[in-house]
Design a protein around this motif. Structure first.
Motif, PDB file in Angstrom:
ATOM      1  N   ILE A  89      46.233  43.980 -11.599  1.00 11.77           N
ATOM      2  CA  ILE A  89      46.231  43.532 -13.001  1.00 11.77           C
ATOM      3  C   ILE A  89      47.155  44.415 -13.838  1.00 11.77           C
ATOM      4  O   ILE A  89      47.903  43.916 -14.684  1.00 11.77           O
ATOM      5  N   LEU A  90      47.114  45.721 -13.599  1.00 11.92           N
ATOM      6  CA  LEU A  90      48.019  46.624 -14.309  1.00 11.92           C
ATOM      7  C   LEU A  90      49.465  46.196 -14.095  1.00 11.92           C
ATOM      8  O   LEU A  90      50.251  46.128 -15.047  1.00 11.92           O
ATOM      9  N   HIS A  91      49.829  45.880 -12.855  1.00 13.23           N
ATOM     10  CA  HIS A  91      51.204  45.486 -12.562  1.00 13.23           C
ATOM     11  C   HIS A  91      51.546  44.104 -13.135  1.00 13.23           C
ATOM     12  O   HIS A  91      52.725  43.816 -13.362  1.00 13.23           O
ATOM     13  N   MET A  92      50.538  43.279 -13.375  1.00 17.71           N
ATOM     14  CA  MET A  92      50.787  41.996 -14.033  1.00 17.71           C
ATOM     15  C   MET A  92      51.023  42.215 -15.528  1.00 17.71           C
ATOM     16  O   MET A  92      51.828  41.523 -16.132  1.00 17.71           O
ATOM     17  N   SER A  96      56.444  47.711 -14.570  1.00 19.39           N
ATOM     18  CA  SER A  96      56.667  48.969 -13.852  1.00 19.39           C
ATOM     19  C   SER A  96      55.977  50.121 -14.602  1.00 19.39           C
ATOM     20  O   SER A  96      56.617  50.885 -15.313  1.00 19.39           O
ATOM     21  N   PRO A  97      54.658  50.227 -14.411  1.00 13.84           N
ATOM     22  CA  PRO A  97      53.924  51.294 -15.089  1.00 13.84           C
ATOM     23  C   PRO A  97      54.293  52.654 -14.490  1.00 13.84           C
ATOM     24  O   PRO A  97      54.698  52.744 -13.336  1.00 13.84           O
ATOM     25  N   GLY A  98      54.143  53.679 -15.270  1.00 15.51           N
ATOM     26  CA  GLY A  98      54.401  55.029 -14.782  1.00 15.51           C
ATOM     27  C   GLY A  98      53.316  55.458 -13.804  1.00 15.51           C
ATOM     28  O   GLY A  98      52.244  54.856 -13.737  1.00 15.51           O
ATOM     29  N   ALA A 166      47.780  48.247 -24.410  1.00 18.05           N
ATOM     30  CA  ALA A 166      48.779  47.188 -24.271  1.00 18.05           C
ATOM     31  C   ALA A 166      49.491  46.893 -25.589  1.00 18.05           C
ATOM     32  O   ALA A 166      50.623  46.425 -25.599  1.00 18.05           O
ATOM     33  N   GLU A 167      48.830  47.130 -26.716  1.00 19.57           N
ATOM     34  CA  GLU A 167      49.420  46.815 -28.016  1.00 19.57           C
ATOM     35  C   GLU A 167      50.317  47.970 -28.464  1.00 19.57           C
ATOM     36  O   GLU A 167      49.882  49.109 -28.517  1.00 19.57           O
ATOM     37  N   PRO A 168      51.576  47.679 -28.759  1.00 19.79           N
ATOM     38  CA  PRO A 168      52.448  48.763 -29.235  1.00 19.79           C
ATOM     39  C   PRO A 168      51.959  49.287 -30.570  1.00 19.79           C
ATOM     40  O   PRO A 168      51.526  48.534 -31.428  1.00 19.79           O
ATOM     41  N   SER A 169      52.000  50.573 -30.743  1.00 26.11           N
ATOM     42  CA  SER A 169      51.538  51.155 -31.999  1.00 26.11           C
ATOM     43  C   SER A 169      52.609  51.028 -33.070  1.00 26.11           C
ATOM     44  O   SER A 169      53.793  50.926 -32.790  1.00 26.11           O
TER      45      SER A 169
END
Length: 173
Positions: A89-92, A96-98, A166-169
């Motif tokens: 789910i993270l990769h969805m 490309s997460p750190g 997930a929401e940009p600050s």
């Protein structure tokens, strides 16, 4: 046995075997395909942990039977599936997460899965002569309603964390 003491033994036994297993997978991965090495070590460590949990963690003082081995293996497969789904789910969500983000998600899912395995093993697999209905009377903190309430709260917290992450600050804009 006291729930906190058995949980501490669960973490110690499972964590100790987990650390040893990670080294064994790395060593075996050098002489065979990593997937095969991981499968072999996972099977061996699950058998070892089931024996340790039967004898020490949950205080039965005797070896685990076939039923307990199969139930423990089933809970290990469920935990593996949970951690795999969490990372998938993270990769969805992030293409490309750190490595840090991936580890936080994996370890969080692993921790939740570990708590679930502990409850399942304590309440059902190694409950011994206790009836399932007598467990809540012995330990109100582990009653089915309390377990369900705890899982629901954990789900709400992880969903809130996921939305916040997930929401940009506004500060990043």
């Amino acid at each position: 046995m006291k729930p906190l003491a058995s949980f501490a033994r669960f973490v110690l036994c499972g964590g100790g075997v987990g650390v040893l297993s990670s080294g064994a997978v790395a060593l075996l991965g050098g002489v065979m395909p990593w997937v095969l090495a991981n499968a072999l070590i996972t099977a061996a460590s699950t058998i070892l942990c089931t024996e340790l949990h039967a004898r020490f963690t949950f205080g039965t003082g005797r070896r685990a039977g076939w039923r307990q081995h199969w139930q423990s293996a089933g809970s290990a497969v469920a935990a593996y599936a949970l951690t795999s789904v969490a990372v998938l789910i993270l990769h969805m969500v992030q293409s490309s997460p750190g490595m840090l983000t991936e580890q936080v998600v994996y370890l969080s899912a692993s921790g939740l899965a570990g708590i679930g395995r502990f409850l399942l093993l304590r309440l059902f697999v190694f409950a011994g002569g206790r009836s399932r209905t007598s467990v809540p009377a012995l330990s109100p903190a582990l009653s089915p309603a309390r377990v369900q309430e705890t899982w629901a709260a954990a789900g709400r917290a992880s969903a809130a964390w996921g939305r916040a992450y997930a929401e940009p600050s506004a500060a990043a804009a």
